[in-house]
Enzyme design. Structure first.
Site, short mmCIF file in Angstrom:
data_model
loop_
_atom_site.label_atom_id
_atom_site.label_comp_id
_atom_site.label_asym_id
_atom_site.label_seq_id
_atom_site.Cartn_x
_atom_site.Cartn_y
_atom_site.Cartn_z
CE LYS A 309 3.91 -19.98 6.90
NZ LYS A 309 4.81 -19.39 5.92
CG ASN A 330 0.05 -18.08 3.91
OD1 ASN A 330 -0.86 -18.44 3.17
ND2 ASN A 330 0.70 -16.96 3.75
CG ASP A 346 3.82 -18.30 2.52
OD1 ASP A 346 3.72 -17.12 2.91
OD2 ASP A 346 3.96 -19.26 3.29
CB ALA A 370 13.72 -28.65 0.68
#
Ligand code: NAP
Length: 569
Positions: A309, A330, A346, A370
């Site tokens: 990604k 993505n 996302d 994170a």
């Protein structure tokens, strides 16, 4: 060398054979016949693997009864020698003898390895070809290499079909196979594909590159070659019967991707909205391999998953503001001029399910994690005016994200003292066999829990939250929403969300059957109008349901007579 007198006959057959040949195996004649009887209604083209039978020769009279009863079916007899990757322990002469008998039994085609042809006398091979349609085959169980050299050798022997099967160790091997098929399919009846998990591209797209047909397993667990997919998947998920030059190719690229539900969901969406497109699972061990395939296949769009990604961002010509803000992409669109454009959906996957339930402006939301998805959640929710808190195993990473997204970093000890509107789990904790939870029950002071893990649906965290009467938002909703946005970007059409949600919910149930009272119903997981419920496991039932579907769909059936005996006797 004997020249083929049956070119005309096999040319006719080429256009009448179904695209999918189902491999049928069994330990004895009754076993193989039982399987064939249960398959023949939907699969008029089958391969009987005689080498799987304990006593192939003595099974032939029984198999004859099946062939006589089903003149509508075209059946290949294959008795691959053990030295060439099969199970038949006899010599090339014994193999020839058996295939001659198979021809007399009524099989319309026989498969014989190129290596056996090299051992046999030309006159023996010519006699076989006079009696039955011959598929001359070559299998490379390790790699995709020297296709041209191998075929140059194979062509020395007359055959009705030349079958070249290699193993894909990269995605680009599929491109090599398809270029090879394109180069020879005008002159010869070719069958070609790559085995292995990475060979799915050639199994689906090989037919448009010139492979007359391809092979499929009857059900999962009955594969006769690595990476073989089932006939139902090829027809229903990948719609192989309608794949043509105009079919646009999309896929999910990552490492690993074998268990991704994206192909089931996105192909269902394309089918529902009648978009001439197919969506494949692309196991890219390197980004370079993926990039090499994109222009050659060509690929129109990609879902990018772990671990690419972030890395894909460098390959993009341009990207949307969210991708730039988050630093991860993505969704890729490939334009006509070959340039790649990146999007991040996302964010939609996180934001939309929440917006369907609450106003995000001012909502207090704790994000656990994170990583890539936590970043999408933090930036997306801040953009919507939420008050975002972050905790993370590695404090520095969590603090850095909090700084960048203008969120607040929390110490773990403070979580139990606070009340939230939503807690989002953006870690893998709870996934698969991992039964851990990122929080303890006393820390769950929230109205909603959004666990982005969706396999299993009932994670330990979800169970704890449910026990505290916290409303659960299933992770599947994120999966569906991020996919829905991808569909819209690629097709320009509204996504059929109900259908997408329905098929992935059903697929998850097949992966992990749960007692009804424990299931977490996603709001859209209803059978969409006009659609009957998806087939249920096990495979027998799935095949039964799929039979009904394909009966009314686009499967071409061979004409009865032409399918019976394609070559002269
Ligand atoms: P990622 O970039 O690898 O980030 C993983 C995060 O989880 C990191 O913050 C990591 O902390 C933390 N973490 C990992 N193992 C941990 C452990 N044992 N204990 C505590 N924290 C741990 O992954 P991602 O792409 O963001 O994906 C995260 C999860 O979201 C996935 O595993 C998946 O379950 C879920 N997901 C769901 C969807 C959906 O559609 N529903 C889509 C994508 C992902 P450190 O910083 O300390 O390493």
């Amino acid at each position: 060398m004997h020249s083929s007198p049956s070119v005309f006959a096999s040319r006719i057959q080429r256009f009448r054979l179904p695209r999918v040949c189902v491999a049928v195996v069994g330990e004895d004649a009754s076993n193989i016949i039982d399987r064939a009887e249960s398959l023949v209604r939907d699969n008029l083209f089958m391969e009987f693997r005689l080498d799987y039978l304990a006593q192939p020769a003595s099974a032939l009279p029984k198999l004859k009864q099946f062939l006589d009863m089903h003149p509508e079916a075209t059946v290949i007899a294959t008795c691959r020698r053990a030295v060439n990757g099969g199970k038949f322990k006899g010599s090339a002469s014994a193999q020839l003898d058996l295939l001659m008998k198979a021809a007399a039994t009524g099989f319309q085609l026989v498969d014989i390895e190129f290596q056996s042809a090299e051992i046999l006398k030309p006159s023996e091979l010519a006699e076989l070809k006079d009696r039955v349609g011959v598929i001359l085959s070559f299998h490379d169980f390790k790699a995709t290499k020297k296709l041209e050299e191998t075929f140059a050798e194979m062509k020395r022997y007359p055959a009705d079909f030349y079958k070249v099967v290699s193993t894909a160790t990269t995605l680009y091997d599929n491109v090599q196979m398809m270029k090879f098929l394109q180069a020879h399919s005008a002159q010869h009846e070719m069958v070609g594909l790559c085995m292995g998990e990475q060979g799915i591209i050639s199994r689906v797209l090989g037919v448009r590159a010139g492979s007359v047909f391809t092979f499929a397993a009857a059900t999962r667990g009955e594969e006769t070659a690595p990476g073989q997919v089932t006939a139902v998947e090829l027809r229903d998920t990948y719609r192989i019967e309608i794949v043509d030059a105009a079919t646009q190719v999309y896929g999910v690229a990552g490492d690993p991707v074998a268990h991704s539900l994206s192909p089931i969901m996105m192909n269902a969406a394309f089918r529902r909205e009648t978009v001439n497109a197919v969506y494949l699972s692309l196991h890219a061990k390197t980004l370079k391999d993926l990039q090499a395939c994109v222009p050659d296949i060509p690929i129109r769009g990609l879902s990018i998953t772990m671990p690419y990604k972030q890395d894909i961002v460098e390959a993009l010509s341009n990207s949307d503001a969210l991708t730039r803000q988050i630093g991860a992409c993505n969704t890729v669109v490939r334009s006509q001029d070959g340039k790649l454009y990146g999007f991040n959906t996302d964010v939609f996957g996180v934001v939309v399910p929440l917006e369907q339930r609450m106003t995000l402006q001012g909502a207090k939301i704790l994000v656990i994690g994170a990583g890539g998805v936590a970043r999408a959640a933090a930036f997306g929710l801040k953009n919507k005016g939420a008050e975002v808190f972050i905790i993370n195993r590695t404090a520095e990473k969590g603090q850095a994200l909090a700084r960048q997204a203008k969120a607040k970093y929390l110490k773990r000890a403070d979580v139990a003292k606070m009340n939230f509107d939503v807690i989002i789990n953006a870690t893998p904790l709870g996934m698969g066999a991992n039964r851990q939870s990122p929080l303890e029950e006393k820390e769950l002071n929230t109205k909603f829990l959004f666990d982005l893990v969706y396999v299993p649906a009932e994670t330990k965290l979800v169970k704890m939250a449910r026990a505290r009467n916290i409303q659960i938002i299933p992770g599947l909703e994120m999966f569906v929403q991020q996919g829905a946005r991808q569909f819209e970007i690629w097709s320009g059409k509204p996504a059929p969300i109900a259908e997408m949600s329905f098929v992935v919910t059903k697929a998850l149930e097949r992966l992990e059957p749960q007692p009804v009272e424990d299931q977490v119903p996603a709001p859209q997981a209803q059978p969409p109008a006009e659609e009957k419920p998806a087939p249920k496991p096990p495979a027998k039932l799935a095949a039964k349901a799929a039979r009904k579907k394909t009966a009314s769909s686009t499967v071409r059936k061979p004409a009865k007579k032409a399918a019976k005996k394609p070559v002269k006797r």
